[in-house]
Design an enzyme around this catalytic site. Structure first.
Site, PDB file in Angstrom:
ATOM      1  N   ARG A   1     -13.278  12.266   4.219  1.00 26.82           N
ATOM      2  CA  ARG A   1     -12.008  12.998   4.437  1.00 26.82           C
ATOM      3  C   ARG A   1     -11.580  13.716   3.171  1.00 26.82           C
ATOM      4  NH1 ARG A   1      -8.171   8.581   5.612  1.00 26.82           N
ATOM      5  NH2 ARG A   1      -6.605  10.195   5.737  1.00 26.82           N
TER       6      ARG A   1
ATOM      7  N   HIS B   1       0.836  -1.193   0.000  1.00 22.93           N
ATOM      8  CA  HIS B   1       0.000   0.000   0.000  1.00 22.93           C
ATOM      9  C   HIS B   1       0.868   1.238   0.000  1.00 22.93           C
ATOM     10  CE1 HIS B   1      -4.200   1.279   0.436  1.00 22.93           C
ATOM     11  NE2 HIS B   1      -3.679   2.390   0.946  1.00 22.93           N
TER      12      HIS B   1
ATOM     13  N   SER C   1      -6.589   4.233   8.297  1.00 24.22           N
ATOM     14  CA  SER C   1      -7.219   3.962   7.003  1.00 24.22           C
ATOM     15  C   SER C   1      -6.458   2.860   6.269  1.00 24.22           C
ATOM     16  CB  SER C   1      -7.225   5.259   6.181  1.00 24.22           C
ATOM     17  OG  SER C   1      -7.438   4.998   4.827  1.00 24.22           O
TER      18      SER C   1
ATOM     19  N   LYS D   1      -7.651  -1.509   6.207  1.00 20.74           N
ATOM     20  CA  LYS D   1      -7.864  -2.255   4.951  1.00 20.74           C
ATOM     21  C   LYS D   1      -6.938  -3.461   4.900  1.00 20.74           C
ATOM     22  CE  LYS D   1      -7.259   1.395   2.084  1.00 20.74           C
ATOM     23  NZ  LYS D   1      -7.708   2.702   2.503  1.00 20.74           N
TER      24      LYS D   1
ATOM     25  N   ASP E   1     -13.736   2.317   6.509  1.00 17.99           N
ATOM     26  CA  ASP E   1     -12.733   3.107   5.793  1.00 17.99           C
ATOM     27  C   ASP E   1     -13.323   3.672   4.502  1.00 17.99           C
ATOM     28  OD1 ASP E   1     -10.116   4.229   5.304  1.00 17.99           O
ATOM     29  OD2 ASP E   1     -10.046   2.817   3.642  1.00 17.99           O
TER      30      ASP E   1
HETATM   31  N1  URA Z   1      -4.131   5.723   1.565  1.00 18.18           N
HETATM   32  C1  URA Z   1      -5.173   5.253   2.291  1.00 18.18           C
HETATM   33  O1  URA Z   1      -5.636   4.143   2.089  1.00 18.18           O
HETATM   34  N2  URA Z   1      -5.676   6.039   3.234  1.00 18.18           N
HETATM   35  C2  URA Z   1      -5.199   7.250   3.512  1.00 18.18           C
HETATM   36  O2  URA Z   1      -5.705   7.885   4.402  1.00 18.18           O
HETATM   37  C3  URA Z   1      -4.121   7.760   2.760  1.00 18.18           C
HETATM   38  C4  URA Z   1      -3.608   6.956   1.782  1.00 18.18           C
END
Ligand code: URA
Length: 439
Positions: A168, A82, A183, A187, A161
């Site tokens: 957000r 990620h 966040s 995930k 999320d």
């Molecule tokens: N990537 C994400 O999944 N969440 C965030 O808040 C920022 C980047």
């Protein structure tokens, strides 16, 4: 528990208990707490931050807001990666197919564009018909059958999320360590992968502008993952200029395909190989990651793996042969250099702003975005420039957007007599000692 009392508590700098976080997040997911209260609470977190335990609880509550996948039936560590978000960051589209082509199963949950940054899920939608909201059962089936799956949040997986992320994006509450960490990691925990590599961006095109803030975010996320029994690694990487050349959804998909075909920009290719090698090594106890990844790239196995994934998720793969079938903007406009010299500034945030002016971002929650538009830069930091040469191509759906976009792009660029060395892409690596395996 009254939600307004909890908002005031955070506004005044106190910490929430796990039960309070459950009341806020659970209430929001069930539709009982309105957007405006959550927006106020998110803003309070931006200002007041969270304690480490509180952050771990928030992440766990968000991960538990839907199904949490148990991937032990796959029989080996499943990999995930990620990025905290950047400009022109299409690495997941290159790295994950390369990892899968090395025989490491890839199960990834991604997001849409957030703030000025792009998102993998929006990029994937450049393939008409693709499904990016796979329910949990379909996610596991595809992982077992073809060894690679990338989906967005669905009603099943980390729905908290999904809702918070969209809110957000339009309430100025993205750049906050606890909000980003919870966040990303909610995930990652919900999707069940055992070997997780995080790419934490720093520079003007990142939410964490300063390297120290990026390091702190990387450490917080690695700690959350390690505490949950996952194998964790992170890199802190430069986002002071866009990654690769293309910024904009379909344009980035084309660049990812070029890279998987072996003719992408060299720095993007090297970066993708570095990340893919780290993931393969993390998932397979240090096995020869790099040699395998380079072979997957040279042999076209990575490209085949990407195609298999798009097909399995119902996407039209004809763009693999013919890029003209990707969403394509009506107007292309070249921005030309006015003087000779060297490129000394290519500010990632201003390039992102240019892409937004062209229609590549959202203004309101759930807005559609124009997948075809964006910017392709033809020069990177340190390159020699000749007056009259193309610095960048702007791709627009509406001709009237070109002039403001060109002005914004010129803000991003500086050509000087002195050459500057391009910054290294990876500033730091963090690999957590692994305590035990759940696979
Ligand atoms: N990537 C994400 O999944 N969440 C965030 O808040 C920022 C980047």
């Amino acid at each position: 528990m009254r939600i307004v009392d909890l908002i005031e508590k955070k506004r005044d700098g106190a910490s929430h208990s796990r039960d309070e976080l459950k009341a806020i997040v659970g209430g929001y997911v069930r539709g009982e707490v309105p957007d405006y209260q959550i927006a106020a609470w998110l803003m309070a977190i931006c200002w007041r931050g969270m304690q480490p335990d509180e952050l771990t609880h928030l992440t766990q509550v968000m991960a538990a807001s839907g199904e949490q996948l148990d991937l032990s039936s796959i029989g080996r560590p499943v990999a995930d990666k990620h990025s905290t978000g950047g400009v022109g960051d299409k690495t997941s589209l290159i790295v994950m197919p390369l990892v899968a082509a090395c025989g490491v199963p890839v199960g990834k949950m991604s997001g849409r564009g957030l703030g000025f940054t792009g998102g993998t899920i929006d990029k994937l939608e450049s393939f008409p018909g693709i499904r990016v909201d796979l329910p949990a059962a379909a996610f596991v089936r595809q992982l077992r059958e073809i060894g690679i799956v990338i989906t967005g949040q669905s009603a099943d997986l980390a729905p908290a999320d999904g809702k918070l992320y969209a809110l957000r994006d339009v309430t100025g509450t993205v750049p906050s360590l606890p909000l980003i960490a919870s966040s990303v990691m909610s995930k990652k925990l919900a999707a069940g992968a055992n070997a997780i590599v995080l790419d934490v961006k720093t520079g003007s095109g990142a939410f964490m502008r300063e390297p120290d803030a990026a390091r702190a975010l990387a450490r917080a996320m690695v700690d959350i993952g390690t505490a949950a029994g996952r194998r964790m690694a992170a890199v802190v990487s430069d986002m002071s200029q866009p990654l690769g050349r293309a910024v904009g959804n379909a344009l980035e998909v084309a660049e990812a395909l070029d890279t998987l075909e072996g003719h992408g920009p060299p720095e993007l290719t090297d970066f993708a190989i570095d990340l893919a090698s780290l993931i393969v090594e993390l998932a397979s106890d240090g096995a020869a990651g790099r040699a395998n990844v380079e072979h997957a790239l040279r042999s076209g196995a990575g490209l085949r793996s990407f195609r298999a994934m798009i097909e399995a998720q119902g996407g039209d793969t004809r763009a693999f042969e013919d890029r003209a079938l990707l969403p394509r903007a009506n107007y292309q406009h070249a921005v030309l250099a006015e003087t000779d010299g060297y490129l000394t500034r290519l500010d990632a945030l201003s390039v992102a702003h240019t892409a937004t002016l062209l229609g590549a971002g959202r203004e309101r929650k759930g807005d559609p975005i124009d997948l075809s538009v964006g910017v392709v830069v033809h020069v990177k930091l340190g390159d020699e420039v000749r007056a009259g040469q193309t610095l960048a191509m702007l791709h627009a759906g509406d001709e009237a957007r070109l002039a403001p976009a060109e002005r914004a792009l010129r803000e991003a660029i500086e050509v000087s007599e002195q050459r500057v060395a391009p910054p290294p892409l990876i500033l730091e690596r963090l690999v957590a000692p692994f305590a035990g395996s759940r696979a």
